[in-house]
Design a protein around this motif. Structure first.
Motif, PDB file in Angstrom:
ATOM      1  N   ARG A  39      -9.059   7.579  12.436  1.00 17.75           N
ATOM      2  CA  ARG A  39      -8.030   8.347  11.704  1.00 17.75           C
ATOM      3  C   ARG A  39      -8.398   9.833  11.745  1.00 17.75           C
ATOM      4  NH1 ARG A  39      -4.888   4.917   7.600  1.00 17.75           N
ATOM      5  NH2 ARG A  39      -5.291   2.862   8.440  1.00 17.75           N
ATOM      6  N   ARG A  87      -0.658  10.598   4.341  1.00 13.74           N
ATOM      7  CA  ARG A  87      -0.545   9.131   4.364  1.00 13.74           C
ATOM      8  C   ARG A  87       0.557   8.623   5.293  1.00 13.74           C
ATOM      9  NH1 ARG A  87      -2.070   5.570   0.130  1.00 13.74           N
ATOM     10  NH2 ARG A  87       0.062   4.808   0.188  1.00 13.74           N
ATOM     11  N   CYS A  88       1.569   9.444   5.545  1.00 15.66           N
ATOM     12  CA  CYS A  88       2.623   8.978   6.451  1.00 15.66           C
ATOM     13  C   CYS A  88       2.032   8.711   7.844  1.00 15.66           C
ATOM     14  CB  CYS A  88       3.799   9.950   6.512  1.00 15.66           C
ATOM     15  SG  CYS A  88       3.371  11.638   6.893  1.00 15.66           S
ATOM     16  N   ARG A 117       0.800  -1.228   0.000  1.00 14.92           N
ATOM     17  CA  ARG A 117       0.000   0.000   0.000  1.00 14.92           C
ATOM     18  C   ARG A 117       0.832   1.276   0.000  1.00 14.92           C
ATOM     19  NH1 ARG A 117      -3.043  -2.704   3.329  1.00 14.92           N
ATOM     20  NH2 ARG A 117      -2.447  -1.686   5.251  1.00 14.92           N
ATOM     21  N   TYR A 118       1.980   1.235   0.665  1.00 14.52           N
ATOM     22  CA  TYR A 118       2.746   2.465   0.878  1.00 14.52           C
ATOM     23  C   TYR A 118       4.121   2.473   0.226  1.00 14.52           C
ATOM     24  CZ  TYR A 118      -0.753   3.296   4.511  1.00 14.52           C
ATOM     25  OH  TYR A 118      -1.928   3.496   5.192  1.00 14.52           O
ATOM     26  N   GLN A 176      -4.296  15.215   1.175  1.00 15.18           N
ATOM     27  CA  GLN A 176      -4.719  13.869   1.572  1.00 15.18           C
ATOM     28  C   GLN A 176      -3.661  12.821   1.259  1.00 15.18           C
ATOM     29  OE1 GLN A 176      -7.320  13.014   3.499  1.00 15.18           O
ATOM     30  NE2 GLN A 176      -7.671  15.208   3.671  1.00 15.18           N
ATOM     31  N   HIS A 177      -2.898  13.036   0.217  1.00 14.94           N
ATOM     32  CA  HIS A 177      -1.791  12.125  -0.086  1.00 14.94           C
ATOM     33  C   HIS A 177      -0.661  12.307   0.927  1.00 14.94           C
ATOM     34  CE1 HIS A 177       1.995  10.869  -1.967  1.00 14.94           C
ATOM     35  NE2 HIS A 177       1.264   9.858  -2.385  1.00 14.94           N
ATOM     36  N   ASP A 178      -0.354  13.554   1.231  1.00 16.48           N
ATOM     37  CA  ASP A 178       0.767  13.847   2.131  1.00 16.48           C
ATOM     38  C   ASP A 178       0.530  13.330   3.548  1.00 16.48           C
ATOM     39  OD1 ASP A 178       1.960  15.080  -0.017  1.00 16.48           O
ATOM     40  OD2 ASP A 178       1.523  17.118   0.667  1.00 16.48           O
ATOM     41  N   TRP A 197       6.120  12.607   8.757  1.00 12.62           N
ATOM     42  CA  TRP A 197       5.042  13.208   9.542  1.00 12.62           C
ATOM     43  C   TRP A 197       5.531  14.517  10.159  1.00 12.62           C
ATOM     44  CZ3 TRP A 197       0.254  13.921   9.758  1.00 12.62           C
ATOM     45  CH2 TRP A 197      -0.478  14.158  10.921  1.00 12.62           C
ATOM     46  N   ARG A 232      -7.272  12.688   9.364  1.00 10.97           N
ATOM     47  CA  ARG A 232      -7.843  12.805   8.022  1.00 10.97           C
ATOM     48  C   ARG A 232      -9.086  13.686   8.002  1.00 10.97           C
ATOM     49  NH1 ARG A 232      -6.164  10.953   3.564  1.00 10.97           N
ATOM     50  NH2 ARG A 232      -4.442   9.497   3.596  1.00 10.97           N
ATOM     51  N   ASP A 243      -1.079   7.731   8.336  1.00 10.49           N
ATOM     52  CA  ASP A 243      -1.829   6.480   8.166  1.00 10.49           C
ATOM     53  C   ASP A 243      -0.904   5.285   8.374  1.00 10.49           C
ATOM     54  OD1 ASP A 243      -4.100   7.973   7.459  1.00 10.49           O
ATOM     55  OD2 ASP A 243      -3.793   7.681   5.315  1.00 10.49           O
ATOM     56  N   TRP A 244       0.275   5.358   7.741  1.00  2.00           N
ATOM     57  CA  TRP A 244       1.240   4.267   7.867  1.00  2.00           C
ATOM     58  C   TRP A 244       1.609   4.054   9.327  1.00  2.00           C
ATOM     59  CZ3 TRP A 244       5.969   3.062   9.839  1.00  2.00           C
ATOM     60  CH2 TRP A 244       6.596   1.915   9.365  1.00  2.00           C
TER      61      TRP A 244
END
Length: 134
Positions: free
Chosen positions: A113, A61-62, A24-25, A57-59, A37, A116, A64-65
């Motif tokens: 989350r 993601r760190c 995914r990442y 929203q892409h940025d 982050w 987000r 989220d990981w």
């Protein structure tokens, strides 16, 4: 106070998290994601340009990981990095506001989350064409 020394199980948990989330990442490390982050939080604190709003929203993601990897890490690793993550989360919380239409339960720590469901407090540039909720 001495820092605990990481053992082979600790390193294995970090490696396992990276491998488990690689599809995914991409292949990343715990250090890289915490640094990512931190860099993102700093950018948000400085003010976010509307030209970059759709990358937001892409940025994020760190983070989220980190949320997905955290339970895979040993208690020793989590305890060593927990204060750093909590500090970054607190800074992000201070530099952001909930998205319009999102209740506090979704935009506050403990609400899944939550990161987000927030947007930068300081937004610079044209407001036309911002993502929904901004």
């Amino acid at each position: 106070m001495e820092s605990p020394v990481l053992n082979s199980d600790d390193y294995a948990s970090i490696h396992h998290a990276g491998q488990a989330l690689a599809e995914r990442y991409g292949v990343v490390t715990l250090n890289a994601m915490l640094e990512g982050w931190a860099s993102f939080v700093e950018d948000v604190e400085d003010g976010f340009d509307t030209d970059s709003a759709f990358e937001y929203q892409h940025d994020v993601r760190c983070r989220d990981w980190l949320a997905e990897a955290w339970p895979m890490l040993t208690e020793t690793v989590r305890s060593l990095r927990d204060a750093e993550l909590r500090d970054l989360d607190a800074r992000y919380l201070s530099a952001t506001v909930p998205l319009r239409g999102v209740g506090a339960d979704g935009a506050e720590p403990g609400g899944g989350r939550w990161w987000r469901h927030r947007r930068p407090r300081l937004v610079e540039g044209e407001e036309s064409g911002l993502p929904p909720g901004w």
